[in-house]
Scaffold this motif. Sequence first.
Motif, PDB file in Angstrom:
ATOM      1  N   UNK A  83       4.610  19.157  18.066  1.00 15.81           N
ATOM      2  CA  UNK A  83       3.501  18.347  18.575  1.00 15.81           C
ATOM      3  C   UNK A  83       2.784  17.705  17.386  1.00 15.81           C
ATOM      4  N   UNK A  84       2.781  16.389  17.333  1.00  9.44           N
ATOM      5  CA  UNK A  84       2.095  15.701  16.243  1.00  9.44           C
ATOM      6  C   UNK A  84       0.656  15.416  16.668  1.00  9.44           C
ATOM      7  N   UNK A  85      -0.240  16.175  16.056  1.00 13.26           N
ATOM      8  CA  UNK A  85      -1.669  16.083  16.376  1.00 13.26           C
ATOM      9  C   UNK A  85      -2.350  14.980  15.581  1.00 13.26           C
ATOM     10  N   UNK A  86      -1.789  14.726  14.384  1.00 14.87           N
ATOM     11  CA  UNK A  86      -2.372  13.728  13.492  1.00 14.87           C
ATOM     12  C   UNK A  86      -1.248  12.926  12.862  1.00 14.87           C
ATOM     13  N   UNK A  87      -1.327  11.604  12.999  1.00 13.48           N
ATOM     14  CA  UNK A  87      -0.370  10.709  12.355  1.00 13.48           C
ATOM     15  C   UNK A  87      -1.089  10.001  11.208  1.00 13.48           C
ATOM     16  N   UNK A  88      -0.564  10.127   9.990  1.00 12.15           N
ATOM     17  CA  UNK A  88      -1.149   9.445   8.826  1.00 12.15           C
ATOM     18  C   UNK A  88      -0.147   8.417   8.306  1.00 12.15           C
ATOM     19  N   UNK A  89      -0.422   7.152   8.583  1.00 11.20           N
ATOM     20  CA  UNK A  89       0.433   6.062   8.109  1.00 11.20           C
ATOM     21  C   UNK A  89      -0.036   5.626   6.733  1.00 11.20           C
ATOM     22  N   UNK A  90       0.498   6.300   5.716  1.00 10.99           N
ATOM     23  CA  UNK A  90       0.064   6.033   4.356  1.00 10.99           C
ATOM     24  C   UNK A  90       1.069   5.198   3.559  1.00 10.99           C
ATOM     25  N   UNK A  91       2.350   5.257   3.922  1.00  9.98           N
ATOM     26  CA  UNK A  91       3.368   4.541   3.141  1.00  9.98           C
ATOM     27  C   UNK A  91       3.005   3.065   3.045  1.00  9.98           C
ATOM     28  N   UNK A  92       3.113   2.515   1.846  1.00  9.77           N
ATOM     29  CA  UNK A  92       2.809   1.097   1.681  1.00  9.77           C
ATOM     30  C   UNK A  92       3.430   0.567   0.408  1.00  9.77           C
ATOM     31  N   UNK A  93       3.809  -0.704   0.427  1.00  9.35           N
ATOM     32  CA  UNK A  93       4.357  -1.352  -0.756  1.00  9.35           C
ATOM     33  C   UNK A  93       3.426  -2.485  -1.183  1.00  9.35           C
ATOM     34  N   UNK A  94       3.427  -2.771  -2.480  1.00 11.77           N
ATOM     35  CA  UNK A  94       2.649  -3.904  -2.977  1.00 11.77           C
ATOM     36  C   UNK A  94       3.539  -4.779  -3.825  1.00 11.77           C
ATOM     37  N   UNK A  95       3.169  -6.044  -3.960  1.00 11.49           N
ATOM     38  CA  UNK A  95       3.872  -6.873  -4.933  1.00 11.49           C
ATOM     39  C   UNK A  95       2.890  -7.903  -5.467  1.00 11.49           C
ATOM     40  N   UNK A  96       2.953  -8.135  -6.766  1.00  7.29           N
ATOM     41  CA  UNK A  96       2.039  -9.075  -7.395  1.00  7.29           C
ATOM     42  C   UNK A  96       2.785 -10.282  -7.909  1.00  7.29           C
ATOM     43  N   UNK A 151      -1.940 -14.552  -5.077  1.00  5.39           N
ATOM     44  CA  UNK A 151      -1.121 -13.818  -6.045  1.00  5.39           C
ATOM     45  C   UNK A 151      -0.839 -12.383  -5.601  1.00  5.39           C
ATOM     46  N   UNK A 152      -1.312 -12.028  -4.417  1.00  6.77           N
ATOM     47  CA  UNK A 152      -0.824 -10.810  -3.743  1.00  6.77           C
ATOM     48  C   UNK A 152      -0.950 -11.103  -2.250  1.00  6.77           C
ATOM     49  N   UNK A 153      -0.571 -12.315  -1.872  1.00 11.11           N
ATOM     50  CA  UNK A 153      -0.902 -12.839  -0.538  1.00 11.11           C
ATOM     51  C   UNK A 153      -0.359 -11.980   0.603  1.00 11.11           C
ATOM     52  N   UNK A 154       0.907 -11.583   0.507  1.00 13.20           N
ATOM     53  CA  UNK A 154       1.509 -10.764   1.576  1.00 13.20           C
ATOM     54  C   UNK A 154       0.840  -9.406   1.674  1.00 13.20           C
ATOM     55  N   UNK A 155       0.566  -8.826   0.517  1.00 13.97           N
ATOM     56  CA  UNK A 155      -0.046  -7.496   0.509  1.00 13.97           C
ATOM     57  C   UNK A 155      -1.420  -7.525   1.184  1.00 13.97           C
ATOM     58  N   UNK A 156      -2.284  -8.431   0.749  1.00 12.88           N
ATOM     59  CA  UNK A 156      -3.625  -8.527   1.338  1.00 12.88           C
ATOM     60  C   UNK A 156      -3.537  -8.780   2.845  1.00 12.88           C
ATOM     61  N   UNK A 157      -2.649  -9.699   3.227  1.00 16.11           N
ATOM     62  CA  UNK A 157      -2.514 -10.030   4.653  1.00 16.11           C
ATOM     63  C   UNK A 157      -1.986  -8.839   5.453  1.00 16.11           C
ATOM     64  N   UNK A 260      -4.468 -12.806 -10.661  1.00 11.30           N
ATOM     65  CA  UNK A 260      -3.631 -13.431 -11.692  1.00 11.30           C
ATOM     66  C   UNK A 260      -3.709 -12.651 -12.987  1.00 11.30           C
ATOM     67  N   UNK A 261      -4.889 -12.081 -13.218  1.00 10.24           N
ATOM     68  CA  UNK A 261      -5.054 -11.306 -14.443  1.00 10.24           C
ATOM     69  C   UNK A 261      -4.267 -10.000 -14.379  1.00 10.24           C
ATOM     70  N   UNK A 262      -4.269  -9.378 -13.182  1.00  7.79           N
ATOM     71  CA  UNK A 262      -3.595  -8.086 -13.057  1.00  7.79           C
ATOM     72  C   UNK A 262      -2.094  -8.239 -12.887  1.00  7.79           C
ATOM     73  N   UNK A 263      -1.678  -9.211 -12.067  1.00  9.30           N
ATOM     74  CA  UNK A 263      -0.253  -9.446 -11.917  1.00  9.30           C
ATOM     75  C   UNK A 263       0.171 -10.148 -13.189  1.00  9.30           C
ATOM     76  N   UNK A 264       1.226  -9.607 -13.837  1.00  7.78           N
ATOM     77  CA  UNK A 264       1.602 -10.266 -15.107  1.00  7.78           C
ATOM     78  C   UNK A 264       2.377 -11.526 -14.785  1.00  7.78           C
ATOM     79  N   UNK A 265       1.749 -12.395 -13.984  1.00  5.17           N
ATOM     80  CA  UNK A 265       2.459 -13.570 -13.471  1.00  5.17           C
ATOM     81  C   UNK A 265       2.182 -14.784 -14.334  1.00  5.17           C
TER      82      UNK A 265
END
Length: 265
Positions: A83-96, A151-157, A260-265
């Motif tokens: 029985x799953x009493x608590x679901x924690x959706x933590x997995x996430x990817x980022x890209x800069x 410069x992290x458009x998909x991630x923020x969205x 832009x400063x953080x992403x070494x783009x």
Amino acid sequence: ENLMSRYALVTGASSGIGLALAEALARRGRNLILVARKRDALESIAYELTQRFSVDVLFRVCDLSEPLQLSGLLHELEQNGQVIELLVNNAGLGSGGAFVAQDWRREQQLLEVNVLALARLCHAIGTVMAARGHGQILNIASVAAFQPGPWMSSYYASKAYVLHFSEGLREELRAHGVKVSVLCPGPTHSAFFRNAQLDTSALERGKLMLSAEEVALIAVRGLERNRAIIVPGWRNRLLTMAPRLFPRWLVRRIAARINRRFGRA
């Protein structure tokens, strides 16, 4: 139902906030099902948490960017009767970096994990919770969820999706006795930034970053109080208000300069 068969399922549980949340929940006597891609990391974490907190810790190796692997995981959960009493959706990817300069496969993986897998787990497990008349879901978004992020458009969205989806689901499931919360951490000491190839040395020097453990503790307390939106740290709470206080063009421009400063783009 006996309490022993009740579990918290945590995705992305092998490092960072996911690992810290798993530990905080185990400390409170919760049995766990940990999901991540790395078998050896999961094995040692499961062993350690079992030893330290005398809870039952199961793990499942699953790459959530692969819909077929996720189908397999959901089928297995259905068969095993925990029985799953608590679901924690933590997995996430980022890209800069600039969206058009990214490898499409990586962008697609980000959307598969951050949006589709999260929604699918909420759908599958939320359905069961609603039928049972109790349960709790914690989705992990970000302070990024409150604004656009060039410069992290998909991630923020993707995080904006998680925030708004979670708030909608909270209202829908309330009548069924299911609670939904969303955690919006700011930059946190974890492997996330290394994986997204972002440089955070300035942030770390500025004491702006909370540890994953601090974020997890705030999250667990927020869950206990059934808070809708949990934003750890007063600076981060201020950040979430910026889009309401300033014109959107300015918010966009500032985010672009920072990213832009953080992403070494």
